[in-house]
Design an enzyme around this catalytic site. Structure first.
Site, mmCIF file in Angstrom:
data_model
loop_
_atom_site.group_PDB
_atom_site.id
_atom_site.type_symbol
_atom_site.label_atom_id
_atom_site.label_comp_id
_atom_site.label_asym_id
_atom_site.label_seq_id
_atom_site.Cartn_x
_atom_site.Cartn_y
_atom_site.Cartn_z
ATOM 1 N N TYR A 194 -4.569 26.811 -35.256
ATOM 2 C CA TYR A 194 -3.433 25.896 -35.106
ATOM 3 C C TYR A 194 -3.816 24.474 -35.538
ATOM 4 C CZ TYR A 194 0.076 23.228 -32.370
ATOM 5 O OH TYR A 194 1.050 22.370 -31.951
ATOM 6 N N GLY B 141 13.114 26.287 -29.413
ATOM 7 C CA GLY B 141 11.843 26.066 -28.730
ATOM 8 C C GLY B 141 11.909 24.868 -27.796
HETATM 9 N N1 SER Z 1 0.552 21.748 -26.845
HETATM 10 C C1 SER Z 1 -0.051 22.347 -27.992
HETATM 11 C C2 SER Z 1 -0.833 23.531 -27.639
HETATM 12 O O1 SER Z 1 -1.333 23.571 -26.547
HETATM 13 C C3 SER Z 1 -0.962 21.366 -28.652
HETATM 14 O O2 SER Z 1 -0.249 20.683 -29.599
HETATM 15 O O3 SER Z 1 -0.988 24.382 -28.441
#
Ligand code: SER
Length: 340
Positions: A154, A13
């Protein structure tokens, strides 16, 4: 004797690439990677071995446990915020159950080695949740303990895993006779949006900034999915990796907490585009707002307070907005796209 290794999940990643680049430069030659899909040549060449597999596969982790002595784990595998909203149950499995599996592996390793295993966990500004633009404006730059009411799967996953890491680090099975305190040396950074010169993110909500920049560099048209006044903090990938290395190198006694904010600059999307236009005046960028993704950005703070990281382990960004462009993004992106 088992071979001593550093384990990186999600190695193929974005942060995985940055981390492998930096560790290889430092001469670290005992990296074992895991990724769901095969890794590219860049990663292959800089790692000792890479396994194609799922962090939910306990047999795979059991094999790793048997084969290697793991001195540190960088657990980067995750579904990011936009992707997680489309598959929240899968996101929970990967982001939470996957992290639990890795923490458990760290504990087993530490118990069998009889010394701590360092565990790095990338958390996120997504752990914050602000319910309106008024609240976002008045919240300013929250500290680590403020406004933790995430609105995304998330964000919920990351906040819970911060706590899970703290549990494994300090309170694991406290009712048993064996004291496991300190065996998992859990350290986490809450990252803002990250902008890499080398890779593009996949499935995040802060992706609009790197997408604007890379589209402009490639001469491609791009429609930014948030309003020009949308504002969250960012940093360069180089600084994100720098922060990970600083935190992982800090003596445990210097750390007054396990989870730290870091940030470098926080332009609005419109201000970021202005900066991009200084280098690519013909950039074909417009704004076509996706209300749902915008609402996620509206729930994230416009900045965060990272003074604890500055005090405890000497965090300081190399790249402010100006230097991010002049010293890192533009030179590296130019050489990248002009070569291809
Ligand atoms: N960059 C990530 C996202 O946009 C946030 O931690 O999901």
């Amino acid at each position: 004797m088992r071979k001593s290794v550093v384990l990186i999940t999600g190695v193929n990643g974005e942060i995985g690439h940055g981390l492998v680049r930096a560790l290889a430069r430092k001469g670290v030659d005992n990296i074992i990677g895991i990724d769901l899909k095969g890794v590219d040549d860049f990663i292959q060449e800089r790692t000792q071995d890479c396994l194609v597999g799922n962090i939910l596969d306990r047999n795979l982790l059991e094999r790793l446990n048997a084969q290697y002595e793991i001195e540190a784990i960088y657990h980067m595998a995750a579904l990011l915020s936009t992707r997680a909203e489309f598959s929240p149950v899968i996101a929970h499995e990967v982001n939470v159950d996957g992290t639990l599996n890795l923490l458990d592996l760290a504990m087993e390793q530490a118990q069998s080695r009889g010394k701590p295993v360092k565990f790095f966990f990338p958390s996120s500004i997504a752990v914050y949740g602000l319910s309106s633009l008024e609240e976002k404006s008045s919240a300013g730059a929250p500290g680590e303990d403020d406004h933790r009411h995430p609105q995304t799967m998330y964000g919920c996953n990351k906040l819970y895993c911060e706590n899970l890491g703290n549990y494994y680090g300090h309170y694991f099975k406290r009712l048993s006779a064996k004291d496991s305190g300190g065996l998992v040396d859990f350290r986490a950074i809450r990252f803002p949006g990250i902008i890499s010169a080398h890779t593009l993110p996949a499935g995040g909500t802060s992706d609009f900034a790197p997408e604007i920049l890379h589209a402009a560099a490639k001469g491609e048209q791009y429609s930014c999915f948030v309003r020009e006044d949308a504002r969250i903090p960012f940093m360069t990938m180089a600084d994100a990796i720098h922060a990970i290395q600083l935190l992982m190198a800090a003596p445990q006694k210097a750390l007054s907490q396990g989870v730290y904010n870091v940030r470098a600059f926080n332009p609005s999307a419109g201000e970021f585009l202005e900066k991009v236009r200084e280098y690519y005046p013909d950039a074909k960028i417009d704004f076509v707002i996706n209300d749902n993704r915008q609402s996620i950005i509206d729930s994230w703070p416009e900045d965060i307070d990272d003074n604890k990281a500055r005090q405890d382990w000497g965090w300081a960004e190399v790249h402010d907005l100006e230097k991010a462009f002049s010293e890192y993004l533009i030179p590296e992106i130019r050489s990248r796209y002009e070569q291809s």
